[in-house]
Enzyme design. Structure first.
Site, mmCIF file in Angstrom:
data_model
loop_
_atom_site.group_PDB
_atom_site.id
_atom_site.type_symbol
_atom_site.label_atom_id
_atom_site.label_comp_id
_atom_site.label_asym_id
_atom_site.label_seq_id
_atom_site.Cartn_x
_atom_site.Cartn_y
_atom_site.Cartn_z
ATOM 1 N N ASP A 173 -89.813 -29.764 -73.102
ATOM 2 C CA ASP A 173 -90.210 -28.499 -73.673
ATOM 3 C C ASP A 173 -89.051 -28.028 -74.549
ATOM 4 O O ASP A 173 -87.957 -28.606 -74.547
ATOM 5 C CB ASP A 173 -90.592 -27.487 -72.578
HETATM 6 C C1 GLC Z 1 -92.738 -23.454 -75.960
HETATM 7 C C2 GLC Z 1 -93.719 -23.669 -74.828
HETATM 8 C C3 GLC Z 1 -94.537 -24.913 -74.950
HETATM 9 C C4 GLC Z 1 -94.804 -25.187 -76.416
HETATM 10 C C5 GLC Z 1 -93.479 -25.536 -77.065
HETATM 11 C C6 GLC Z 1 -93.619 -25.775 -78.564
HETATM 12 O O1 GLC Z 1 -91.532 -22.977 -75.458
HETATM 13 O O2 GLC Z 1 -93.201 -23.614 -73.510
HETATM 14 O O3 GLC Z 1 -95.740 -24.724 -74.205
HETATM 15 O O4 GLC Z 1 -95.707 -26.257 -76.571
HETATM 16 O O5 GLC Z 1 -92.484 -24.551 -76.822
HETATM 17 O O6 GLC Z 1 -94.044 -24.638 -79.193
#
Ligand code: GLC
Length: 747
Positions: free
Chosen positions: A279
């Site tokens: 993430d």
């Molecule tokens: C965010 C979220 C994740 C998302 C990623 C890209 O922090 O936790 O669900 O897909 O970053 O945007």
């Protein structure tokens, strides 16, 4: 015939295998040509400039690094024009390895669908698959290869803002929805209108202590396996191409550096062949966790644990080469991660045509497709939950559905004329989107419905939050002029979502006081509650005769709400999450254990598991939702009342639409395993069917009880059945049980 079928199947498998073999050969051949730096480049993902979805690290050299093959993927790059521009840079690199473009296409791309929690309330798996399918068609037409969805985190805590993004509290429902959404996004991977799914957040992110986003998670392995992992496995069974790990630490080990999750379970036990993306910045954040002494150690731990691609933490970019040279990371680990990513790029056809998904004509056609909006309107209507519809005093019938001949309607509240709010959190920000024309406000929806046959009066009444009541007088005044009042209240769309945990989930501001002021006029009132989560609104729930939970319904919100308000669609939604009476009840969920001192009723509290200052029941239970008609359940029959684990029971029953309008009903099948080697929930959803019945029509439904439905994880984490008695319950909600029977599982 059977022989031909077998031959066809064998031939298909042989072709698929030979294609796969070809892709593997291509991957291996390419890998042999790559330098260590180029390999690490494939593990590196940066954000573009559209809609930052995390703490941005400014990198002025992105374009240069792409040309050097040092970046393998981008996210937040929107549209054919920009994806093509970045891809052209990648085509200048030595090996011309195409970029992967990822995007949070969570509930629609241009056509925005209800937030996922709202869609879950539809219990309509086909509708949810279609919603994902349309999102994929639009996103892939804009150069997107990969969506960071579905989010499949089981969530039992409405203080956590990200409940809006998933399918609620139940493992069975969540698993079915996960499967449907992956099928919708991917359909046939490699087709130009399919995108890779990304099952997130692996794992147990929804169990953050206190409902506080990014917080620690601590749970038994048994609960992890029984409650939180099944939706991920279901998504994998649907063929999910990628996974995303989660920010939280799980039992003391951050998921991003968690070998048990990513290697032992996902890649080995479940034989996952795709890749895992971290993430946003979660690799580097292991330093904050106190799990890594620096980002170099974080890189070592993450790659070792099976986190293949680094989203925005630069840990791999700056430390992996050194770790390989110091013999701390074997090149085989790097090669495995690179091969997983290259395999997907080949499967998507990007090596044959890097611009395959960046096609202007296709983009323009996909972005203006009336069929998409029609589908959005239908699923939005299906997602609305009718919480209450009683006959108010001095009237002879329910307020809903409203008559289109109502002479004067007062439409009051801070959300009545809003456009963008209806999109909810995680709607894709399209720079060129004009929300005033692209989103049907609730006012416009009702206006479209009644035309000139009704006089529509408007007052805002108050803001969503804040304590200003200056607008009350005007609101009361127009209510007094009206025959019916519709009140649209709730959260702001950005009050639920990522990093939006709330300690107080009451209706914000003075909105419930506005409800009281309007109710005091004595006019018939319908309240619409717009939110991304269960809210607490006890006074409204106890005193207002008609309430629709309208969540955030997307592009067609206004039309869908009007369809339900005026009876052109009979509401059929059922709550995918329990609604508490107070924050103090949280976590509160329907499938809990009995304890040694269960409360015998709603108000008992002496020496039982209860609060002394609050009823024990939720305000609205899991699976609850009313209709404009009524349904009668009868003739429950079991083919057997005693089975071995290798046998099945056929359950049949009749459901009749006993009202005078057509409607849909979600018939829910629950089981209770009365005694186990570990305690078992008092009730568990094990199956459901959503059926359509005309007025007076009866349908015979059948369910099958098989070993899978009787199995659970015992203390030794074995997925087993145990002999004993089971209660079988058929209900219109988890507390509205219409038919019951029992059966025995014997050795
Ligand atoms: C965010 C979220 C994740 C998302 C990623 C890209 O922090 O936790 O669900 O897909 O970053 O945007």
């Amino acid at each position: 015939m059977k022989k031909i079928g077998t031959i066809t199947l064998l031939l298909t498998c042989f072709i698929a295998l030979s294609q796969q073999k070809t892709i593997d050969e291509k991957v291996n051949a390419l890998l042999k040509q790559m330098t260590l730096e180029e390999k690490i480049g494939q593990l590196n993902q940066y954000t573009g400039n559209n809609q930052a979805t995390g703490p941005i690290t400014i990198n002025p050299n992105k374009e240069t690094e792409i040309k050097k093959g040092l970046i393998g993927s981008m996210l937040n790059v929107i549209g054919t024009k920009y994806t093509r521009q970045y891809q052209e840079l990648a085509m200048q690199s030595r090996l011309k390895i195409p970029l992967l473009f990822g995007q949070d296409v969570v509930h629609g791309y241009k056509t925005t669908f209800p937030i996922p929690l709202a869609e879950a309330a539809s219990w309509d798996l086909a509708a949810m698959e279609l919603s994902a399918r349309i999102a994929a068609v639009e996103a892939s037409a804009s150069g997107i290869h990969w969506t960071f969805a579905p989010m499949v985190d089981i969530a039992r805590d409405p203080r956590w803002g990200r409940v809006m993004e998933g399918a609620g509290e139940d493992t069975y429902l969540g698993s079915k929805i996960a499967y449907a959404r992956v099928k919708g996004f991917q359909e046939k991977l490699g087709n130009v209108n399919s995108v890779m799914a990304c099952v997130k957040h692996f794992a147990a992110y929804g169990a953050a202590i206190g409902g506080r986003d990014y917080n620690s998670v601590d749970m038994s392995e048994r609960m992890l396996w029984e409650t939180y992992l099944p939706p991920f496995k279901s998504a994998l069974d649907a063929g999910a191409a990628t996974f995303m790990n989660s920010f939280n630490d799980l039992n003391g080990i951050p998921a991003t550096g968690n070998k048990y999750l990513q290697r032992d379970i996902l890649k080995e036990k479940w034989n996952f062949q795709g890749f895992v993306v971290s993430d946003w910045g979660s690799i580097g954040e292991m330093v904050n966790h106190g799990y890594s002494k620096d980002t170099k150690e974080a890189a070592l731990q993450a790659i070792t644990a099976g986190s293949d691609m680094d989203m925005e933490s630069n840990a791999y970019r700056y430390h992996l080469a050194e770790l390989v040279q110091e013999n701390k990371v074997p090149i085989t680990l790097i090669d495995d991660a690179v091969k997983r990513i290259l395999r997907k790029k080949f499967e998507l056809g990007l090596f044959d045509n890097p611009y395959k998904y960046s096609n202007l004509e296709r983009e323009q056609a996909a972005m203006n497709n009336p069929e998409h909006r029609k589908a959005a309107r239908i699923i939005a209507a299906k997602s609305i939950v009718l919480l209450k519809n009683v006959i108010p005093s001095a009237r002879e019938k329910n307020i809903l559905p409203l008559s289109k001949d109502t002479k004067t309607i007062a439409f009051i509240g801070p959300l009545v004329k809003e456009h963008k709010q209806n999109m909810g959190f995680w709607a894709v920000e399209l720079p060129e989107l004009d929300y005033n024309t692209q989103v049907v406000s609730q006012w416009e929806g009702v206006k479209n419905k009644v035309g000139s046959s009704s006089k529509l009066l408007y007052a805002k009444g108050c803001e969503i939050d804040g304590d200003n009541k200056d607008g009350f007088a005007e609101a009361v005044a127009i209510a007094n002029q009206a025959d019916i009042v519709i009140l649209s209240i709730g959260e702001r769309a950005d009050m639920s979502g990522e990093a939006k945990s709330r300690s107080n989930i009451h209706l914000p501001g003075v909105q419930e006081e506005l409800v009281k002021a309007i109710q005091a006029t004595g006019k018939p009132v319908v309240v619409l509650i717009n939110a991304g989560r269960p809210l607490v609104f006890n006074w409204t729930a106890d005193n207002v005769p008609a309430i629709l939970y309208t969540w955030w319904l997307g592009s067609e919100a206004g039309n869908a709400i009007a369809d339900v308000l005026f009876g052109d669609y009979n509401p059929s939604g059922k709550l995918p999450m329990t609604f508490p009476r107070a924050e103090g009840q949280i976590p509160i969920y329907y499938n809990h254990f009995n304890t040694g001192r269960p409360a015998p009723n709603d108000t008992a509290f002496n020496y039982v598991s209860a609060y002394t200052d609050l009823n024990n029941s939720p305000k609205f239970p899991f699976g609850y939702g009313l209709s404009y008609t009524t349904f009668e359940y009868s003739d429950l029959k079991l083919s057997k009342n005693k089975i071995k684990s290798t046998e099945k029971i056929t359950v049949s029953l009749h459901v009749k639409n006993s009202g005078n309008v057509a409607g849909e009903e979600v018939v829910q099948l629950y089981l209770r395993d009365k005694v186990g080697s570990v305690v078992r929930p008092i009730i568990e959803l094990k199956d459901f069917q959503k059926i359509q019945l005309n007025a007076g029509e009866t349908k015979v439904l059948e369910f099958i009880i098989d070993k899978e439905k009787l199995s659970f994880y015992n203390a030794a984490l074995q997925w087993i059945t145990e002999p004993g008695d089971f209660d079988l319950m058929i209900g219109s909600s988890s507390t509205d049980i219409r038919l019951k029977n029992t059966f025995e599982l014997v050795k």
